[in-house]
Each structure stands twice: as structure tokens, then as C-alpha cells.
Enzyme design. Structure first.
Site, mmCIF file in Angstrom:
data_model
loop_
_atom_site.group_PDB
_atom_site.id
_atom_site.type_symbol
_atom_site.label_atom_id
_atom_site.label_comp_id
_atom_site.label_asym_id
_atom_site.label_seq_id
_atom_site.Cartn_x
_atom_site.Cartn_y
_atom_site.Cartn_z
ATOM 1 C CG ASP A 286 -1.847 1.000 0.599
ATOM 2 O OD1 ASP A 286 -2.206 1.623 -0.181
ATOM 3 O OD2 ASP A 286 -2.896 1.010 1.519
HETATM 4 C C1 BGC Z 1 -5.418 4.115 0.463
HETATM 5 C C2 BGC Z 1 -5.352 2.378 -0.506
HETATM 6 C C3 BGC Z 1 -5.246 2.808 -2.317
HETATM 7 C C4 BGC Z 1 -4.221 3.531 -2.401
HETATM 8 C C5 BGC Z 1 -3.301 4.381 -3.341
HETATM 9 C C6 BGC Z 1 -3.744 3.903 -0.214
HETATM 10 O O1 BGC Z 1 -3.784 5.059 1.011
HETATM 11 O O2 BGC Z 1 -4.517 2.289 1.502
HETATM 12 O O3 BGC Z 1 -6.555 1.712 -0.589
HETATM 13 O O4 BGC Z 1 -5.487 1.904 -2.862
HETATM 14 O O5 BGC Z 1 -3.537 4.401 -0.745
HETATM 15 O O6 BGC Z 1 -4.382 5.492 -3.600
#
Ligand code: BGC
Length: 753
Positions: A286
Site C-alpha cells: 500500500d
Molecule cells: C489506500 C489504498 C489505495 C492507495 C492508492 C492508500 O492510501 O490505503 O486503498 O488504493 O492509497 O491510492
């Protein structure tokens, strides 16, 4: 005859020759990857594991040099301009040494241009095919923009309503969520042949692996304390379903498991994900997940983090840049084997081949506008169907459906004519697409007889948003028009006057959408701003004529609203067609059929609140001393939802290897009933099992007075659980079955297996 023989012989020789030539001309994907790996430098290999997201135009432009130098594999691409996207792709394909294409990814969560209802409400339709259709639309729309991967579906099981991200989940039940997740993967990825690169060009990414929803106290980004028992039986099932449906990517989560952040957790990313679930795609961390292990105090520096991430089985580093910074040195020093790096690179390249990016790296720059023009009406019709089937009727003393004879209708509250709030959290590219509000639709029906009064703001102070880099900005999409001021007393007075003059009042109230989703945990499950005051003042003058329509991204605990309304609907964040769907439901043109996929708690203290807990050793004890006995846990349980008719369930029985029940429409209207099958294992020597678990459902239609026998085959799946090694176990013994309207009602049937 002889002539024929020689003709066939020549034909066969020709065919064999052609096949041989094709084999030479078209090496397999594995051969193409092998060939690339042989040519790649160490730095180029590391580059293939680097996903970046430059947030401003300047740094985005600057990143193009890195693309040409083979240092970037993927962008998180928030833009919609396909030409720009192609220019960047050209840098990679034509401007870099090996021409490896970029992969563009984005958070398309509940729709791209057309916004669909958020997942916990759509799950309540108990119709996973709707997820497939909605995800298909979002994927087609997204593909036309040139995005190759959607960070979707969210597979986290949501039990703690304080956690903002329950808004992205498919609710609290692993069985229902698994069906919804698999449907989304099918919708996103289509049914092409991925091995031959003939998929539809969009990958699904299952997130967040795993246990993120169990964050302590519902506070985002926290640690999670979960056991192998709950991992196997509660948190993993939707991921299993998504892996089995063929998802190409999995995103690791922010939380810890057994003390170790998921991005560097080998047990999760390798033993469980690959070993137990059989996942063969690639794993992306993530956002800054690898680098944040330094903040966790688990890695000492970027090199530590990169080494731990790769060795754990994390293939791509999202935005943290640890791999880019330190992995090459780690390999050179022998602390990360080259074979581990190659494996990760292989997985990423394989996904790019499967997505067809090597053969078709560019998108048609006019495709998006063409597609949207051609499909918009169809997509909106689907969005309306989804909204209609996901809005839950919680209470109705007979005021609904609205009688045509009402003279004056007041629509009161800051959600009545508010496009932004209808779109909800994670809007994708829906900001530019118009939304049908409740005011729009009711005005069409009632014309001059409708008065619309906002009453107060959704929030009373300026809404702010914290960007990924920590900067705090005013939220342009907050929907709190007169920021920081509200309408004060004047607005509420106006609402009270309108309520007094009206025959019926529709209150459009709820929580600010900007307070739902990521990084939006709440300590209070209340209406935001001064809305409770607005409701109280209106209800003081409009008793027995209030219909509350509550918009939220989580289950709100607003007992006064539930108590003092004659009818109440939980609408979630219904999306583009919110108003049209709601108007049909309110007027009875459509029947409310949705059920809750997330329990509504009595209060914050009941969180986490969910139906499928074990009995405990003292089922009648352990209650809150300062609350009445009947006001504990869920006020409205999972599976609950009313229609405009009434339905009665008889006692269940077993016949011919099936559990059966008689369901009768005892009301005056045609209705659709979601018949739910719950199972409880009476004695499980492996560990405590939930008091009930959903294991099946059927949606049936009943005319007034009609009754039907609904049956479920007593197959092993109904009685199974997983042990702590992840194996399926089906014990012999007694089970109690409920075939019921919701997770709390129904008559028990004990069966032996
Ligand atoms: C979130 C994800 C997301 C990613 C990309 C993260 O902060 O937890 O769910 O897909 O950012 O934007």
C-alpha cells in the site's frame, strides 16, 4: 484416391510448417520474460518494482526522465487525459532501452464517471451480479482513460463502524463479502484469456491483505490483533474468493499481523497468500507501506525495509521508493538473492503481458468521450437499479409509500439537494458527472407543492483534507457551501416554518461524505454539524409526519432519529442516480428490497458491532451496566430491512436432504423477500464458532397472500470451517439452522451431520 492422399499430405506439411513458423515468430510469454530478464541490468530490474505517484504537475513531468531510464514500472494515475497518458507510455515504450511498457493504476472504487452506491449498501442488495455489472462499467470506463489496474475490490471485513473504511467494504459478513468480491473481480477483469493477453486490459487488485479492518479501536492505520482462527474464518475468505476468481494483483495492508507490518510480513505474503491461497499474480504494497515500516520502528532504514519487503514476497513498492533507493545495493551485497529479485520482476512483467501492454501499449485517445456518450444512459440506468436495490427501509409506521394526495411536502436537510454528498467517498472521476438529487426528482413529481430547505450545513466548519504528503487543504468537494458559517439559527428557523406548513416532511440528513473512507475514523456515530439540532427542532413541530432518509458511509447510531421518525431509510452514499432511486422508493413505484450488510449499533460503545460473534461462556452476562438490557449491541441487525408488505416465516423442516421453510406474503403488496440461511455448529471442539453464520440466501418474489416453500440443500459447505492450518473441516455432529428474515430472527431447526 491417390491424388487426394497427396493433396492431404501437402496440406499437413504446410500446416506443420506454418505452426513451426508461428512458434518461431511468437515466443511464449515465459520465453519473452526470460529474454527480457537476460537483457535487464540490476537497476532496470529494480525499476520494474517501482510504482510512483507524483502528485503535482511539475514532479510528474520530472518523473519522465526516470521512465526513460527504466526506473519506473507503474504510475498511480489520477488523470483522465488519455493523450497525456500515451505520451508517458511513449517515454517507456519508445524512449527506454528495453521498451517495457508502464502500468497505470488508479483507485476506481465505486464507479468511474458514473458513481454507483458504495459497497456496504450494494452488498445489501444480496445480488452479487449487480457488483459484477457495476464493476464492468467502471472497468470499461477506466480502460478508455488508459488505466490498466483498479485498486479494487476491497476485501476487508468491516465490523467496527468507527473505522472510516467500512465505507469501502462489502460489509461484515465473510460469506456475502466473498460473493461480492468474486463478482467484482469478474466484472473488472472480464472473461478474456489472460494467459494469451486477451483479457480486457484491466486488472483487479484485492486489498488490503490482510486484517486491516481489525485495527484497534477502529482507528485507521493502527495495529491489528487477530488470531489464526479469525484470520482463516473471517478475514481470508473474501481474499480466497478474489484469488480464485483470478485477480492479477494483491495489495498488502498497513496494519501489523503478529507484530509485523503486512508489507514486510513473510508469513502473510508468502506462506498464506501464495502457499495457502495459491495466488500467482504480483503483490504491491500500500502507499508508502514499505517505507512506513521505518515509522513502525520495525525497519531501521530504507535498506532494511526494502530487504524485508522483497524477502517477504512484496513485489512492487507503492510510492515509498525504498526499493528504488536501496534494493540494488542489497542485491550487490548478497543480502537479497538475485533469484528473489528476478521472481518479483517476473511477476510484474507477467501481469503486463497478461494485460496486453506489450502488444497494445497505447489507448485510443478519443475512446473515452465516445464511450461515455454512447453508454451514459445505460450506465445511469444500472446506477439507478443499484441504488434502488441498496437503500434499506428500517422503519415504516404506514406513512410510506407516499400517498399521491399530499398537498405540501417539505424536503429538509443539507443532503436534499447536494450532489457532492451523493457521490460519497472515493469518487473516481465522477466529479464532473451530474448527480440527480432528491430535490431534482421530487420536484419533477410534486412541482410547486415541494419546498426545499437546507436548514443547516453538513459541517459547520470548513472541511479539510489531509493529502498523502501530509499537507492539509480545504476540501473543495465538502459540500458545505457556506463554509464555516452555516445558516445558523436562520436556516433552522426556516426549516421549522416549512415543516409546520407541510403535510409531510422528508428529512435528508446524515454524515459528511468527506468524513467517510480512508483516514476518516470517527469517535461519534452521529449526524455531522448541527443536523441533530435541526432534526430535533423540526420533529418537535412535525411529529408523526417525518420520513428520514439518512446518508452515511457507515452505520450511524442516531436513536432519536430512528425513534422520532415515522419512517426511516438508510441510503448510504447512493451515487449518481441517488434522487431518482429514492423518489421511486418513497412513492412506491419501486419496492424497498435491500437489507443491512452492516449492523447498526445502539451506540458507539457497542462497536465493533456484528452479528456473527460466538456465544461466550456467559451469554447473558457481560452487558453494559448503564444501559437497558434490550438496548445493547445492534439496534438493527445484519440482514434486516423492510419492504412495503409483511412476510411471515413458518417453522423449518428437513425433507429430502434439504432444509425447508414456508414463507408467506401476509401484506397487500407484491414483495421481494431475501430468505437468509444461517448455520450454527452446536459443538466445535476446535474453537468457539459464531452464534450464527450466513451460509446461503435466496431472493424470492411473492404476490399478496402468496406463500412459497424455500429450500437449501444440506451440503457440506454449510457446515464447514477452517482450522488453524487453513484446512477445511467438516465435523460430524449437531448444527442449528435458521432460515430467516435477518440474523436475529427465525425458528431453529437442529440437524445432524
Ligand atoms: C489506500 C489504498 C489505495 C492507495 C492508492 C492508500 O492510501 O490505503 O486503498 O488504493 O492509497 O491510492
Amino acid at each position: 484416391m491417390k491424388k487426394h492422399h497427396s493433396f492431404y499430405a501437402i496440406l499437413i506439411v504446410l500446416m506443420v510448417a506454418c505452426a513451426a513458423m508461428m512458434a518461431v515468430a511468437a515466443p511464449s510469454v515465459t520465453e519473452r520474460i526470460d529474454n527480457l530478464l537476460l537483457q535487464m541490468t540490476l537497476e532496470e530490474k529494480v525499476g520494474q518494482l517501482n510504482m510512483i505517484a507524483p502528485l503535482d504537475a511539475e514532479s510528474r513531468e520530472a518523473s519522465r526522465a526516470d521512465v526513460r531510464n527504466g526506473k519506473v514500472s507503474s504510475y498511480i494515475w489520477f488523470e483522465t487525459d488519455a493523450k497525456k497518458r500515451n505520451d508517458y507510455q511513449r517515454d517507456a515504450v519508445e524512449g527506454s532501452r528495453l521498451g517495457i511498457p508502464l502500468l497505470f493504476a488508479n483507485d476506481i472504487i465505486h464507479g468511474a464517471s458514473v458513481t454507483f452506491p458504495i459497497a456496504p449498501w450494494l452488498a445489501g442488495a444480496f445480488e452479487p451480479e449487480l457488483f459484477e455489472k457495476a464493476a464492468r462499467v467502471a472497468a470499461e470506463d477506466t480502460a478508455a482513460e488508459g488505466v490498466n489496474m483498479m485498486f479494487s475490490p476491497m476485501c476487508d471485513i468491516a465490523r467496527d463502524q468507527r473505522w472510516g473504511r467500512v465505507a469501502e467494504s462489502c460489509g461484515e459478513d465473510p460469506f456475502l463479502a466473498s460473493l461480492c468480491v468474486a463478482a467484482q473481480v469478474r466484472g473488472i477483469q472480464g472473461t478474456g484469456n489472460w494467459e494469451r493477453g486477451t483479457g480486457n486490459g484491466v486488472a483487479a487488485c484485492l486489498k488490503h491483505f490482510v486484517g486491516y479492518s481489525a485495527v484497534t479501536g477502529g482507528r485507521d492505520y493502527n495495529e491489528s490483533e487477530i488470531s489464526r482462527w479469525s484470520l482463516e474464518n473471517l478475514h481470508l475468505p473474501p481474499f480466497r474468493a478474489g484469488v480464485d476468481a483470478g485477480a492479477l494483483c494483491v495489495m498488502s495492508s498497513f496494519n501489523t499481523y503478529d507484530g509485523v507490518p503486512a508489507a514486510v510480513n513473510r508469513f502473510l505474503l508468502t506462506d498464506i497468500l501464495r502457499g495457502e491461497l495459491g495466488f500467482s499474480g504480483f503483490v504491491v504494497s500500500d502507499w508508502r507501506g514499505v517505507r512506513e515500516t521505518i515509522d513502525w520502528g520495525v525497519s531501521g532504514n530504507a535498506a532494511d525495509a526494502a530487504r524485508a519487503g522483497l524477502n517477504a514476497g512484496g513485489d512492487m513498492d507503492m510510492t515509498g521508493g525504498c526499493y528504488a533507493e536501496a534494493l540494488a545495493e542489497e542485491v550487490k551485497a548478497g543480502r537479497v538473492p538475485m533469484s528473489a529479485l528476478d521472481t518479483a520482476v517476473r511477476r510484474v512483467l507477467k501481469a503486463k503481458f497478461r494485460l496486453g501492454l506489450f502488444d497494445n501499449p497505447y489507448v485510443d485517445e478519443n475512446a473515452m468521450s465516445r464511450l461515455r456518450a454512447a453508454k451514459d444512459a445505460e450506465w445511469c440506468a444500472l446506477a439507478k437499479e443499484c441504488a434502488e436495490k441498496s437503500i434499506v427501509l428500517l422503519k415504516n409506521d404506514g406513512i410510506l409509500p407516499l400517498r399521491p394526495g399530499y398537498g405540501k411536502i417539505a424536503l429538509i436537510g443539507p443532503f436534499g439537494d447536494n450532489e457532492n454528498e451523493m457521490r460519497g467517498c472515493w469518487v473516481g472521476h465522477g466529479w464532473d458527472h451530474g448527480v440527480v438529487t432528491l430535490a431534482d426528482s421530487l420536484r419533477e413529481i410534486y412541482g410547486e407543492r415541494l419546498t426545499v430547505v437546507k436548514g443547516c450545513e453538513v459541517l459547520e466548519t470548513a472541511a479539510t483534507r489531509t493529502l498523502q504528503d501530509g499537507t492539509v487543504v480545504v476540501d473543495e468537494h465538502a459540500g458545505n457551501g457556506e463554509r464555516g458559517t452555516g445558516n445558523g439559527e436562520r436556516g433552522i428557523d426556516e426549516a421549522v416554518a416549512a415543516a409546520k406548513a407541510a403535510d409531510v416532511v422528508i428529512m435528508a440528513i446524515g454524515e459528511h461524505a468527506g468524513w467517510t473512507g480512508e483516514n476518516q475514523s470517527r469517535a461519534d456515530l452521529s449526524l455531522t454539524g448541527r443536523q441533530q439540532e435541526l432534526f430535533d427542532r423540526v420533529s418537535a413541530v412535525a411529529k408523526r409526519k417525518i420520513i428520514s432518509v439518512v446518508f452515511s458511509g457507515r452505520a450511524l447510531s442516531i436513536n432519536k432519529v430512528w425513534d422520532d421518525s415515522s419512517a426511516a431509510l438508510s441510503a448510504g452514499q447512493p451515487g449518481t442516480m441517488a434522487g431518482a432511486a429514492l423518489a421511486d422508493l418513497l412513492t412506491g413505484k419501486a419496492e424497498p428490497t435491500a437489507r443491512l450488510a452492516m449492523s447498526i449499533p445502539w451506540g458507539v460503545a457497542d462497536c465493533p458491532c456484528f452479528y456473527n460473534a460466538p456465544t461466550t461462556g456467559r451469554p447473558y452476562w457481560g452487558k453494559f451496566r448503564d444501559r437497558e438490557e434490550n438496548r445493547q449491541g445492534a439496534r438493527f441487525p445484519f440482514g434486516f430491512g423492510l419492504g412495503y408488505s409483511t412476510v411471515e416465516y413458518g417453522w423449518p423442516w428437513v425433507y429430502d436432504g434439504k432444509a425447508c421453510v414456508n414463507v408467506k406474503n401476509t401484506g397487500k403488496r407484491q414483495t421481494t423477500e431475501t430468505v437468509q440461511l444461517y448455520v450454527r455448529q452446536n459443538v466445535c471442539r476446535d474453537g468457539a464458532r459464531p452464534v450464527r453464520e450466513l451460509r446461503g440466501f435466496k431472493k424470492i418474489s411473492l404476490a399478496p397472500g402468496e406463500e412459497k416453500v424455500v429450500d437449501f440443500k444440506l451440503v457440506d459447505d454449510l457446515f464447514a470451517h477452517r482450522n488453524r492450518r487453513g484446512e477445511i473441516v467438516v465435523n460430524n455432529g449437531k448444527y442449528t439452522i435458521f432460515i430467516a428474515h435477518d440474523s436475529k430472527s427465525g425458528n431453529p431447526l437442529v440437524v445432524s451431520r
